[in-house]
Design a protein around this motif. Structure first.
Motif, PDB file in Angstrom:
ATOM      1  N   SER A   3       0.826  -1.205   0.000  1.00 17.02           N
ATOM      2  CA  SER A   3       0.000   0.000   0.000  1.00 17.02           C
ATOM      3  C   SER A   3       0.861   1.256   0.000  1.00 17.02           C
ATOM      4  N   ALA A   4       2.052   1.161   0.617  1.00 21.47           N
ATOM      5  CA  ALA A   4       2.953   2.316   0.617  1.00 21.47           C
ATOM      6  C   ALA A   4       3.404   2.671  -0.784  1.00 21.47           C
ATOM      7  N   VAL A   5       3.471   1.659  -1.655  1.00 19.58           N
ATOM      8  CA  VAL A   5       3.850   1.926  -3.047  1.00 19.58           C
ATOM      9  C   VAL A   5       2.758   2.720  -3.750  1.00 19.58           C
ATOM     10  N   TRP A   6       1.524   2.216  -3.678  1.00 19.79           N
ATOM     11  CA  TRP A   6       0.448   2.832  -4.453  1.00 19.79           C
ATOM     12  C   TRP A   6       0.024   4.179  -3.883  1.00 19.79           C
ATOM     13  N   GLY A   7      -0.085   4.274  -2.550  1.00 23.03           N
ATOM     14  CA  GLY A   7      -0.497   5.543  -1.953  1.00 23.03           C
ATOM     15  C   GLY A   7       0.493   6.656  -2.205  1.00 23.03           C
ATOM     16  N   ASN A   8       1.786   6.330  -2.067  1.00 23.46           N
ATOM     17  CA  ASN A   8       2.806   7.356  -2.291  1.00 23.46           C
ATOM     18  C   ASN A   8       3.033   7.630  -3.761  1.00 23.46           C
ATOM     19  N   LEU A   9       2.789   6.630  -4.620  1.00 24.81           N
ATOM     20  CA  LEU A   9       2.875   6.879  -6.056  1.00 24.81           C
ATOM     21  C   LEU A   9       1.809   7.886  -6.480  1.00 24.81           C
ATOM     22  N   MET A  10       0.613   7.741  -5.911  1.00 23.73           N
ATOM     23  CA  MET A  10      -0.451   8.694  -6.209  1.00 23.73           C
ATOM     24  C   MET A  10      -0.049  10.105  -5.817  1.00 23.73           C
ATOM     25  N   SER A  11       0.513  10.262  -4.619  1.00 18.51           N
ATOM     26  CA  SER A  11       0.875  11.602  -4.148  1.00 18.51           C
ATOM     27  C   SER A  11       2.008  12.200  -4.985  1.00 18.51           C
ATOM     28  N   SER A  12       2.987  11.379  -5.346  1.00 20.18           N
ATOM     29  CA  SER A  12       4.117  11.898  -6.117  1.00 20.18           C
ATOM     30  C   SER A  12       3.693  12.321  -7.522  1.00 20.18           C
ATOM     31  N   LEU A  13       2.838  11.515  -8.163  1.00 19.86           N
ATOM     32  CA  LEU A  13       2.396  11.856  -9.515  1.00 19.86           C
ATOM     33  C   LEU A  13       1.532  13.115  -9.512  1.00 19.86           C
ATOM     34  N   ILE A  14       0.650  13.209  -8.519  1.00 19.84           N
ATOM     35  CA  ILE A  14      -0.250  14.374  -8.469  1.00 19.84           C
ATOM     36  C   ILE A  14       0.513  15.631  -8.090  1.00 19.84           C
ATOM     37  N   PHE A  15       1.348  15.559  -7.051  1.00 20.94           N
ATOM     38  CA  PHE A  15       2.099  16.751  -6.633  1.00 20.94           C
ATOM     39  C   PHE A  15       3.209  17.079  -7.625  1.00 20.94           C
ATOM     40  N   GLY A  16       3.702  16.066  -8.330  1.00 22.79           N
ATOM     41  CA  GLY A  16       4.744  16.321  -9.323  1.00 22.79           C
ATOM     42  C   GLY A  16       4.258  17.125 -10.510  1.00 22.79           C
ATOM     43  N   SER A  17       2.936  17.170 -10.677  1.00 20.19           N
ATOM     44  CA  SER A  17       2.369  17.968 -11.771  1.00 20.19           C
ATOM     45  C   SER A  17       2.250  19.445 -11.406  1.00 20.19           C
ATOM     46  N   ASP A  18       2.615  19.794 -10.179  1.00 26.01           N
ATOM     47  CA  ASP A  18       2.556  21.194  -9.735  1.00 26.01           C
ATOM     48  C   ASP A  18       3.581  22.012 -10.524  1.00 26.01           C
ATOM     49  N   THR A  19       3.148  23.091 -11.097  1.00 24.64           N
ATOM     50  CA  THR A  19       4.040  23.949 -11.887  1.00 24.64           C
ATOM     51  C   THR A  19       4.769  24.977 -11.026  1.00 24.64           C
ATOM     52  N   ASP A  20       4.449  25.013  -9.736  1.00 26.23           N
ATOM     53  CA  ASP A  20       5.049  26.016  -8.849  1.00 26.23           C
ATOM     54  C   ASP A  20       5.917  25.336  -7.786  1.00 26.23           C
ATOM     55  N   ILE A  21       6.879  24.519  -8.240  1.00 25.18           N
ATOM     56  CA  ILE A  21       7.780  23.834  -7.323  1.00 25.18           C
ATOM     57  C   ILE A  21       8.969  24.747  -7.036  1.00 25.18           C
ATOM     58  N   PRO A  22       9.215  25.093  -5.756  1.00 27.81           N
ATOM     59  CA  PRO A  22      10.280  26.051  -5.435  1.00 27.81           C
ATOM     60  C   PRO A  22      11.670  25.452  -5.626  1.00 27.81           C
ATOM     61  N   ASP A  23      12.632  26.320  -5.941  1.00 24.82           N
ATOM     62  CA  ASP A  23      14.025  25.898  -6.030  1.00 24.82           C
ATOM     63  C   ASP A  23      14.625  25.823  -4.623  1.00 24.82           C
ATOM     64  N   ILE A  24      15.584  24.918  -4.459  1.00 25.43           N
ATOM     65  CA  ILE A  24      16.237  24.739  -3.163  1.00 25.43           C
ATOM     66  C   ILE A  24      17.647  25.286  -3.256  1.00 25.43           C
ATOM     67  N   SER A  25      17.939  26.280  -2.480  1.00 24.55           N
ATOM     68  CA  SER A  25      19.253  26.918  -2.531  1.00 24.55           C
ATOM     69  C   SER A  25      20.240  26.195  -1.624  1.00 24.55           C
ATOM     70  N   GLU A  26      21.520  26.461  -1.838  1.00 20.33           N
ATOM     71  CA  GLU A  26      22.563  25.876  -0.997  1.00 20.33           C
ATOM     72  C   GLU A  26      22.400  26.346   0.449  1.00 20.33           C
ATOM     73  N   GLU A  27      21.898  27.569   0.616  1.00 19.61           N
ATOM     74  CA  GLU A  27      21.677  28.076   1.970  1.00 19.61           C
ATOM     75  C   GLU A  27      20.589  27.279   2.677  1.00 19.61           C
ATOM     76  N   ASP A  28      19.547  26.904   1.927  1.00 18.10           N
ATOM     77  CA  ASP A  28      18.479  26.088   2.513  1.00 18.10           C
ATOM     78  C   ASP A  28      18.994  24.700   2.897  1.00 18.10           C
ATOM     79  N   LEU A  29      19.865  24.139   2.096  1.00 18.74           N
ATOM     80  CA  LEU A  29      20.335  22.772   2.308  1.00 18.74           C
ATOM     81  C   LEU A  29      21.131  22.616   3.598  1.00 18.74           C
ATOM     82  N   GLN A  30      21.704  23.681   4.094  1.00 17.04           N
ATOM     83  CA  GLN A  30      22.506  23.562   5.314  1.00 17.04           C
ATOM     84  C   GLN A  30      21.655  23.249   6.539  1.00 17.04           C
ATOM     85  N   TYR A  31      20.336  23.421   6.408  1.00 14.78           N
ATOM     86  CA  TYR A  31      19.444  23.123   7.535  1.00 14.78           C
ATOM     87  C   TYR A  31      18.872  21.702   7.471  1.00 14.78           C
TER      88      TYR A  31
END
Length: 471
Positions: A149-177
């Motif tokens: 179930s973890a495969v199918w439930g998370n596949l649904m979320s990744s496919l649906i959220f992956g279609s979002d056109t407003d995905i923010p960029d992650i900066s090197e400053e953000d990664l340090q946290y």
């Protein structure tokens, strides 16, 4: 041709697969999707606190009055309400539906475990095998199907959220946290931006649909194998308090006390992966749309290893498998202490949940099997205790999630792992020295009919097994 017991195992497994395709996906996303003021993690804490209460007082009464089948249907309905609450997440929607889910959680899981144990004990004489071996096999089959179930439930979320056109960029400053070692609130990180509301509604709507489907599958196809016993229990009107306190009464057995750390660790390790790893490593470094893909690796290895280990336990016993799971978790925990996640290390993000899934396959299937073997005549109370202590682990882990640093949480997880292994191996040693007597042959009615969808003359046979819960 599939026999009646195997058919029931497959039906309940497919029902749980459908239900937890929804809930598992939502749980993995709560710490990231509803991060504001820790609302998502708080709702998870309320869920497992409510499960503790239902384990204490509600589970034995509900199972004995409704039987396993209808207890499972009612419990599934409680889970669906939580999905509905996530349509418009807020304190006034998530908290009440979390309480409702928790009230149905322990009866749901305990009824499932009771049903699998009954089926295993019924099938063992027919195959000329030890009941413990058949129960192990049935739990392995269940978790093979359920954990996918973890495969199918998370596949649904990744496919649906992956279609979002407003995905923010992650900066090197953000990664340090990201990762352990830097004790800050990563909610300030732009990578925790919530997806578009329309996408959230689409995902939650799909989750509600598969949850309702689970209820229909169980209600239509699962046999009500302890129906007559439930009717007899209602007719006998046994003392209310004897059933109400059955969960606590079993705590007189020192074997159950020894198993408490093992049950609690199961809650700690699951909450760490679904709460801390998804938020502080995956979402922080890659974005929320990668959470589903990481958890797919967890679900896939968990599902396959559950079946494989269930078969392997017949030859190796449970203890070597517990040791293997502990070694895998120990290695992962130590690595997470020192790893600084970065998008350039993309494969590593999926290795950790895959290894975690291998270990969790042992913690889930073999722990449930151990409870079924040690307490064959007090199944409802035993599985209620297992659910109660596991939920306490969830509550504690989610409760301190927003108050202490990640590296401290990792050290706590490591300490609980070591304690659980010491007590688990001690319980296995005691069982090896003084094996629990199996359910006597003839306790079950071997002549229950297969040409209808109900069993006949079954009540007095099952009664011998579960009557002792009313001490």
């Amino acid at each position: 041709m599939i026999d009646r017991n195997m058919k029931n195992v497959l039906v309940v497994s497919i029902g749980f697969l459908s239900l937890f395709t929804a809930y598992g996906g939502l749980q993995s996303l709560q710490s990231s999707l509803n991060a504001e003021d820790g609302m998502g993690v708080t709702s998870l804490s309320v869920i497992y606190a409510s499960i503790i209460l239902s384990s204490m007082f509600l589970t034995p009464i509900l199972i004995k009055n409704l039987g396993c089948k209808w207890t499972i249907v009612v419990g599934m309905g409680c889970y669906v309400t939580y999905s509905i609450g996530n349509l418009y997440p807020g304190w006034y929607t998530l908290i009440p539906t979390s309480v409702i889910l928790g009230m149905g959680g322990s009866p749901l899981w305990s009824a499932k475990c009771t049903l699998l144990t009954i089926c295993g004990n019924l099938q063992a004489p027919k195959e000329n095998k030890a009941a413990a071996d058949v129960i192990n096999k049935y739990f392995g089959i269940f978790f093979l199907i359920f954990q996918s179930s973890a495969v199918w439930g998370n596949l649904m979320s990744s496919l649906i959220f992956g279609s979002d056109t407003d995905i923010p960029d992650i900066s090197e400053e953000d990664l340090q946290y990201c990762g352990a070692g830097v004790c800050v609130d990563i909610n300030v990180n732009s990578t925790t931006t919530r997806p578009a509301q329309e996408l959230v509604w689409t995902l939650v709507g799909c989750y509600i649909g598969v949850g309702v489907l689970a209820m229909i599958i169980v209600a239509v196809f699962l046999d009500n194998i302890d129906r007559d016993q439930a009717q007899e229990f209602r007719g006998n009107r046994e003392p209310f308090w004897s059933t109400f306190l059955a969960t606590f009464t079993l705590l007189k057995d020192k074997r159950l006390i020894i198993l408490i750390p093992l049950s609690m660790y199961s809650g700690f390790e699951q909450s760490f992966l679904s709460g801390e790893y998804t938020k502080n490593y995956v979402t922080c470094s890659l974005g929320i749309h990668y959470v589903g893909y990481a958890m797919i690796c967890f679900g896939a290895t968990n599902s396959l290893c559950s079946f494989m280990f269930g078969r392997l336990a017949e030859y190796t016993g449970r203890a070597p498998l517990f040791c293997l799971a502990a070694a895998i978790n120990f290695a992962c925990i130590m690595a997470l202490l020192f790893w600084r996640p970065h998008p350039d290390q993309l494969p590593v993000f999926f290795v950790f949940p895959a290894l975690w899934g291998m270990a969790d396959a042992v913690w889930q299937a073999q722990t449930n099997s151990l409870y079924g073997v040690l307490f064959p005549r007090q199944k409802e109370a035993a599985f209620a205790n297992c659910c109660m202590w596991e939920s306490l682990g969830f509550v504690i882990a989610f409760a301190y999630s927003t108050f202490i640093c990640l590296d401290t949480k990792i050290y706590i997880l490591l300490g609980v792992l070591i304690l659980s292994m010491v007590t688990c191996l001690w319980a296995e040693y005691q069982e090896h020295k003084n094996p629990t007597l199996p359910v006597e042959e003839g306790v079950y009615d071997k002549d229950y009919k297969k040409d209808t969808d109900q069993y006949t003359d079954y009540s007095k046979n099952i009664h011998h097994i579960i009557a002792q819960t009313s001490l």
